[in-house]
Design a protein around this motif. Structure first.
Motif, PDB file in Angstrom:
ATOM      1  N   GLU A 110       0.845  -1.191   0.000  1.00 44.76           N
ATOM      2  CA  GLU A 110       0.000   0.000   0.000  1.00 44.76           C
ATOM      3  C   GLU A 110       0.881   1.242   0.000  1.00 44.76           C
ATOM      4  O   GLU A 110       2.097   1.173   0.225  1.00 44.76           O
ATOM      5  CB  GLU A 110      -0.915   0.048   1.234  1.00 44.76           C
ATOM      6  CG  GLU A 110      -1.885  -1.085   1.396  1.00 44.76           C
ATOM      7  CD  GLU A 110      -2.718  -0.919   2.659  1.00 44.76           C
ATOM      8  OE1 GLU A 110      -2.943   0.245   3.087  1.00 44.76           O
ATOM      9  OE2 GLU A 110      -3.127  -1.928   3.231  1.00 44.76           O
TER      10      GLU A 110
ATOM     11  N   VAL B  38       5.848   2.516  -7.463  1.00 38.39           N
ATOM     12  CA  VAL B  38       4.968   1.450  -7.951  1.00 38.39           C
ATOM     13  C   VAL B  38       4.788   0.436  -6.824  1.00 38.39           C
ATOM     14  O   VAL B  38       5.757   0.051  -6.168  1.00 38.39           O
ATOM     15  CB  VAL B  38       5.572   0.755  -9.197  1.00 38.39           C
ATOM     16  CG1 VAL B  38       4.650  -0.361  -9.680  1.00 38.39           C
ATOM     17  CG2 VAL B  38       5.827   1.763 -10.309  1.00 38.39           C
TER      18      VAL B  38
ATOM     19  N   ASP C 215       1.899  -4.873  -6.747  1.00 34.88           N
ATOM     20  CA  ASP C 215       1.030  -5.414  -7.796  1.00 34.88           C
ATOM     21  C   ASP C 215       1.147  -4.650  -9.112  1.00 34.88           C
ATOM     22  O   ASP C 215       0.388  -4.893 -10.044  1.00 34.88           O
ATOM     23  CB  ASP C 215      -0.429  -5.433  -7.329  1.00 34.88           C
ATOM     24  CG  ASP C 215      -0.964  -4.037  -6.992  1.00 34.88           C
ATOM     25  OD1 ASP C 215      -0.232  -3.042  -7.201  1.00 34.88           O
ATOM     26  OD2 ASP C 215      -2.113  -3.947  -6.518  1.00 34.88           O
TER      27      ASP C 215
ATOM     28  N   LYS D 104       0.701  -1.408  -9.506  1.00 38.53           N
ATOM     29  CA  LYS D 104      -0.112  -0.194  -9.517  1.00 38.53           C
ATOM     30  C   LYS D 104       0.752   1.027  -9.217  1.00 38.53           C
ATOM     31  O   LYS D 104       1.460   1.069  -8.217  1.00 38.53           O
ATOM     32  CB  LYS D 104      -1.232  -0.297  -8.487  1.00 38.53           C
ATOM     33  CG  LYS D 104      -2.141   0.920  -8.436  1.00 38.53           C
ATOM     34  CD  LYS D 104      -3.219   0.748  -7.364  1.00 38.53           C
ATOM     35  CE  LYS D 104      -4.108   1.986  -7.273  1.00 38.53           C
ATOM     36  NZ  LYS D 104      -5.142   1.832  -6.207  1.00 38.53           N
TER      37      LYS D 104
END
Length: 560
Positions: A173, A286, A289, A291
């Motif tokens: 996160e 990044v 995953d 993202k």
């Protein structure tokens, strides 16, 4: 006059797209925006617009020091809080360029006393706020930090070393963590073999000519020209809000508009570090995953009006600071304020829009609600009697209004009692929480049936009702003494007048009572762990410091 010539040349170089009739000059628009603070006895702000590394507009409003009557000055020294993070990140990138470290190194290579959470945390995780480390500011609040307490490196590092778990797996996160930047500064010290403020001065500030910039590692350091910090007082006027922070890394920089213009120029010419380091500073992170996130190295990078924006804010006490850079347009806007009632995001955006309206290719500005300000009015104290009572905002929560010394006082669950200031016949605001409450008109019998709590963007209906009172058995399940070995702090929770009251080193907090549901403390959400035999403990959580565990303890009775 040179400043105005530069501004005129800048504006003349931009096409006037879609402007009907003469518009007020940017200077006049900015004056109007800051008019409420441009009068005697008020704190204020500095505004600067930079084009190609040159300051083309500077405006000043209010006082740098109200008590001594010192007006705001373009050379004033501001504490810029989290805007300091970009300098810490730059120091790391300089060491990486020197070959002294890699961004993918495990932090334990340099800081072996950081707890081993069983997961690799890299320097890159710290730069991008993806480490999962709990934020030490939130942990200090949970441990009982009080207004006026000094926040220093030894206290912060001791707290960081006692943590047992992370908020999340590293890289899973994005969650802003001041802890990460404290550790980055310590890594610089370890690798460079010298104090972090000294490294920043030698490798960044001096080479750029930033002679009025420093990392202040001791809040007692004397800094000529320092602007003082203010917050609105409980009554009229303002009170001093000193920032007692002796930390360098996540914050700690004092600087001037002129010095920041030199720093801004470095993002175009790479005078220090070179353009490769400049590019790495603005490379966003990044997640595991794949993202992408908007955070780079002490900087946020994202589109605004279809243009690339690089920015970071910073604040502490009454200081609020913004630096917005549009690198493709070589345009930057800065707003520094020394009072908490200036919304620096709102104002920097407004100022930026004044110039972006003339930039080819910029999308139209989205409507922005004006900043809300409320002014106290005089109200006959006798009119407050009808408003006294408990107003339920949910089955588990509510606000108690009382009348004390001719003033309406509000006690919300999880918050200290605070004055409610009238700005209308039935409308009141709180300076501390930036919330408002509007009472319903009284009925034919003179009774007020309810009202609306305005909290952030929410309008929450409230009903005036009898307060629910817990039984002795209900209170017994949740009362007791609870200890956290991660914070080294004891919480005592006891029933009082139908409420649960939390006592800890920071003072006392009225939690209300809602059985075993979540309680708001004002510094986190308390969630009990209960079974058939009672409640054995609870966790306290904020967004940046999650699930800090407390366990019920039995204290030995005191001997007399």
């Amino acid at each position: 006059m040179k400043r105005f010539a530069l501004l005129a040349a800048f504006l003349a170089a931009l096409p006037l797209a879609g402007i009907a009739g003469p518009a007020p000059s940017p200077e006049r628009q900015i004056d109007a925006l800051f008019a409420p603070w441009n009068r005697p006895g008020m704190p204020g702000a500095l505004v600067a617009v930079i084009r190609d590394g040159k300051v083309v507009l500077t405006k000043r409003y209010g006082m740098a020091d109200i008590e001594r009557g010192v007006p705001m000055s373009p050379s004033a020294e501001f504490f810029i809080g989290s805007m300091s993070k970009q300098f810490t990140a730059f120091a790391i990138h300089l060491l990486a360029k020197d070959g002294k470290l890699s961004l993918d190194d495990d932090v334990h290579m340099y800081l072996p006393d950081v707890p081993d959470f069983g997961r690799k945390i890299t320097i890159r995780n710290l730069l991008h706020h993806t480490s999962g480390l709990r934020d030490y500011f939130d942990l200090m609040a949970m441990a009982g930090l009080r207004p006026g307490d000094v926040i220093d490196e030894d206290k912060a590092l001791a707290l960081i070393r006692r943590q047992r778990t992370l908020n999340f797996e590293p890289g899973q996160e994005w969650d802003y963590s001041n802890t990460g930047y404290v550790l980055l500064a310590r890594i610089v010290e370890h690798v460079a073999g010298k104090p972090f403020p000294e490294f920043a001065r030698e490798r960044i500030f001096v080479p750029l000519g930033m002679t009025h910039t420093l990392f202040q590692q001791d809040y007692r350091t004397l800094v000529p020209g320092r602007v003082l910090s203010y917050v609105p007082a409980d009554s009229d006027g303002f009170r001093l809000a000193p920032v007692n922070i002796s930390m360098a890394g996540d914050g700690g920089v004092l600087t001037t508009l002129g010095d920041l213009a030199l720093w801004d120029r470095n993002f175009y010419d790479g005078r220090v570090g070179g353009m490769d380091v400049v590019r790495q500073m603005q490379a966003t992170g990044v997640l595991n995953d794949g993202k992408p996130i908007a955070y780079a190295s002490g900087l946020l990078v994202y589109p605004y009006r279809g243009l690339r924006l690089v920015e970071h804010s910073g604040g502490a006490g009454g200081y609020g600071n913004q630096l917005w850079r549009f690198p493709d347009q070589h345009l930057s806007v800065m707003v520094f304020a020394n009072t908490a009632d200036i919304d620096t995001y709102h104002t920097v955006r407004k100022v930026a829009d004044m110039f972006l309206d003339r930039v080819p290719g910029a999308a139209p500005a989205e409507p922005m609600a004006p900043a809300k300000t409320f002014k106290e009015i005089r109200l006959d104290p006798a009119r407050l009697d009808a408003l006294v009572g408990f107003y339920a905002t949910s089955p588990q929560s509510g606000i108690t209004f009382t009348k004390e010394n001719g003033r309406l006082m509000a006690l919300g669950m999880g918050f200290p009692k605070m004055p409610a200031f009238p700005y209308g016949e039935r409308d009141f605001f709180a300076r501390v929480t930036a919330s408002r409450f509007s009472f319903d008109p009284p009925g034919p019998d003179g009774i007020v049936a309810g009202g609306i709590l305005h909290w952030g963007e929410q309008d929450i209906p409230a009903t005036c009702t009898t307060r629910p009172m817990p039984s002795a058995a209900e209170l017994k399940r949740v009362e007791g003494d609870f200890y956290s070995d991660e914070l080294h702090v004891l919480y005592s929770i006891a029933g009082k007048d139908g409420d649960l009251v939390l006592t800890y080193p920071g003072g006392t907090v009225t939690l209300g009572f809602n059985g075993e549901r979540d309680y708001e403390t004002g510094f986190g959400t308390l969630k009990y762990q209960c079974g058939t035999d009672g409640c054995t403990g609870f966790t306290i959580s904020t967004e940046r410091a999650r699930n800090v565990r407390f366990t019920r303890v039995a204290l030995a009775p005191s001997s007399r």
